[in-house]
Motif scaffolding. Structure first.
Motif, PDB file in Angstrom:
ATOM      1  N   LEU A  98      10.279 -20.991 -32.243  1.00 57.97           N
ATOM      2  CA  LEU A  98      11.559 -21.639 -32.502  1.00 57.97           C
ATOM      3  C   LEU A  98      11.303 -22.797 -33.458  1.00 57.97           C
ATOM      4  O   LEU A  98      10.619 -23.753 -33.119  1.00 57.97           O
ATOM      5  N   ALA A  99      11.823 -22.660 -34.675  1.00 58.70           N
ATOM      6  CA  ALA A  99      11.691 -23.713 -35.682  1.00 58.70           C
ATOM      7  C   ALA A  99      12.962 -24.545 -35.682  1.00 58.70           C
ATOM      8  O   ALA A  99      14.049 -24.023 -35.922  1.00 58.70           O
ATOM      9  N   SER A 100      12.831 -25.827 -35.398  1.00 63.81           N
ATOM     10  CA  SER A 100      13.975 -26.733 -35.340  1.00 63.81           C
ATOM     11  C   SER A 100      13.999 -27.543 -36.628  1.00 63.81           C
ATOM     12  O   SER A 100      13.138 -28.388 -36.856  1.00 63.81           O
ATOM     13  N   ILE A 101      14.998 -27.301 -37.469  1.00 64.05           N
ATOM     14  CA  ILE A 101      14.993 -27.782 -38.844  1.00 64.05           C
ATOM     15  C   ILE A 101      15.939 -28.963 -39.030  1.00 64.05           C
ATOM     16  O   ILE A 101      17.139 -28.860 -38.796  1.00 64.05           O
ATOM     17  N   GLY A 102      15.384 -30.076 -39.498  1.00 62.69           N
ATOM     18  CA  GLY A 102      16.195 -31.246 -39.788  1.00 62.69           C
ATOM     19  C   GLY A 102      16.445 -31.447 -41.266  1.00 62.69           C
ATOM     20  O   GLY A 102      17.078 -32.417 -41.665  1.00 62.69           O
ATOM     21  N   SER A 103      15.939 -30.520 -42.101  1.00 73.78           N
ATOM     22  CA  SER A 103      16.142 -30.599 -43.545  1.00 73.78           C
ATOM     23  C   SER A 103      16.261 -29.181 -44.088  1.00 73.78           C
ATOM     24  O   SER A 103      15.451 -28.319 -43.733  1.00 73.78           O
ATOM     25  N   PRO A 104      17.253 -28.892 -44.929  1.00 70.34           N
ATOM     26  CA  PRO A 104      17.508 -27.508 -45.354  1.00 70.34           C
ATOM     27  C   PRO A 104      16.311 -26.835 -45.993  1.00 70.34           C
ATOM     28  O   PRO A 104      15.563 -27.447 -46.751  1.00 70.34           O
TER      29      PRO A 104
END
Length: 371
Positions: A98-104
């Motif tokens: 699960l990759a939690s992305i805070g930047s597009p």
């Protein structure tokens, strides 16, 4: 899911905001459901509080090298993504990432591989950003039934689909959640405090916020504007307050590890962001029974229902923001009505039980397909 091992890898994780709140919620969910978990995190993003949280929740930690400035750029970023994947395979061999992305667009390189992936996006590409055709080919042609893309609002889903070329059938919306045990505070003994929580950065619109604060203070001199959060503009905004001699009315509190006390003492919540995928602080404010005033940007109108739980205005409408805040300060019944409706909405739409149920269903669906 006892035999399942899930690797969670966050990118662009801040000290506050929706990305961090989600991570803490997710780690707690894994602990509650006895899911073997590894937090693969860049060493510069693991602070003391997060480390202590992982110890308490029995979460294994895999430290990664920080993503340097070069590896934030298109194409170069994929090289770092491959490094992350190889580290996970060498040291963890997870059943699911699960990759939690805070930047597009960060960690899109994980789509190259066959390990089941959940790409959980907490933001969205700016509408004015230049599309990167080569990068977009990754998500357009590599996303499959074992790789889900999750957005935190319907607005973000639409933008991600359009600007990252992800077919909408592979994107689901799961709102970030808040605790719903907070009691609405309707006492008339509180000061007239207008609260904002978030990073003190350009995208949070601090200049418009400041103009609104000055306008409201002229109309209602006893009002106090509070901004809780850190950021690159924090000191310059403090200097502006000092220069205008408004220290009694405008306070930049800096980072706080106990934000709830500010929600409890506030009268109104104000959120005039220029960019916002959902606005977790809005949901938190509503859970405390605060009426909210926000901009018509991103996912904010999905959180604030105009003229039901607060007011939505154009992002640069200083006069409109000021008038609505003054209206709420002067009208206790409207404040309380909005606050009660907002708390009900937070409990229904942004509940932890709903978020957790959707995540667990997604886990089971993906892992069932790869058996």
């Amino acid at each position: 899911m006892k035999k399942t091992k899930i690797a969670i890898t966050p990118d662009s994780l801040g000290h506050m905001g929706g990305t961090r709140s989600f991570l803490l919620t997710l780690l707690s969910l894994h602990h509650k459901n006895n899911i073997a978990t590894v937090l693969a995190i860049q060493s510069n993003q693991l602070d003391k509080l997060l480390l202590e949280f992982c110890v308490v929740k029995d979460i294994e930690i895999l430290l990664l090298k920080p993503r340097g400035r070069l590896f934030h750029k298109p194409y170069f970023s994929i090289l770092y993504d491959i490094y992350v994947y190889l580290q996970l395979q060498r040291k963890v061999r997870p059943s699911l990432i699960l990759a939690s992305i805070g930047s597009p667009r960060l960690l899109t390189g994980l789509f190259f591989f066959n390990t089941p992936l959940i790409y959980y996006v907490h933001t969205y590409p700016e509408m004015s950003s230049r599309k990167s055709k080569g990068m977009d080919l990754i998500t357009k042609y590599l996303v499959n039934s074992k790789q889900f893309v999750i957005s935190v609002s319907n607005f973000s889903k639409s933008v991600i689909s359009q600007y990252m070329n992800v077919p909408e059938k592979y994107i689901d919306v799961i709102y970030n959640s808040v605790e719903n045990t907070n009691k609405a505070v309707v006492s008339t003994e509180k000061k007239d405090i207008i609260l904002t929580v978030g990073h003190v950065e350009e995208y949070k619109n601090p200049n418009i916020w400041y103009l609104v604060a000055k306008d409201v203070i002229k109309e209602m001199p006893s009002s106090v504007f509070q901004w809780v959060g850190e950021g690159s503009l924090l000191e310059s905004m403090r200097e502006k307050v000092k220069k205008d001699r408004l220290e009694k009315n405008i306070v930049f509190e800096g980072l706080s590890n106990s934000v709830n006390k500010f929600y409890k003492s506030a009268t109104i919540y104000f959120h005039p962001s220029l960019i916002e995928s959902q606005g977790i602080a809005i949901a938190e404010a509503m859970s405390f029974g605060l009426p909210c005033v926000g901009s018509n940007i991103g996912g904010i109108p999905e959180s604030i229902l105009d003229q039901e739980t607060g007011f939505i205005l154009n992002v640069d409408d200083v006069k409109g923001f000021s008038e609505k805040i003054c209206l709420l300060l002067k009208n206790e019944k409207t404040r309380n009505d909005f606050g009660v409706r907002g708390q009900k909405l937070a409990a229904e739409k942004f509940s932890k039980s709903t978020q957790e149920e959707k995540i667990m269903t997604m886990y089971n669906q993906i892992l069932e397909e790869v058996k």
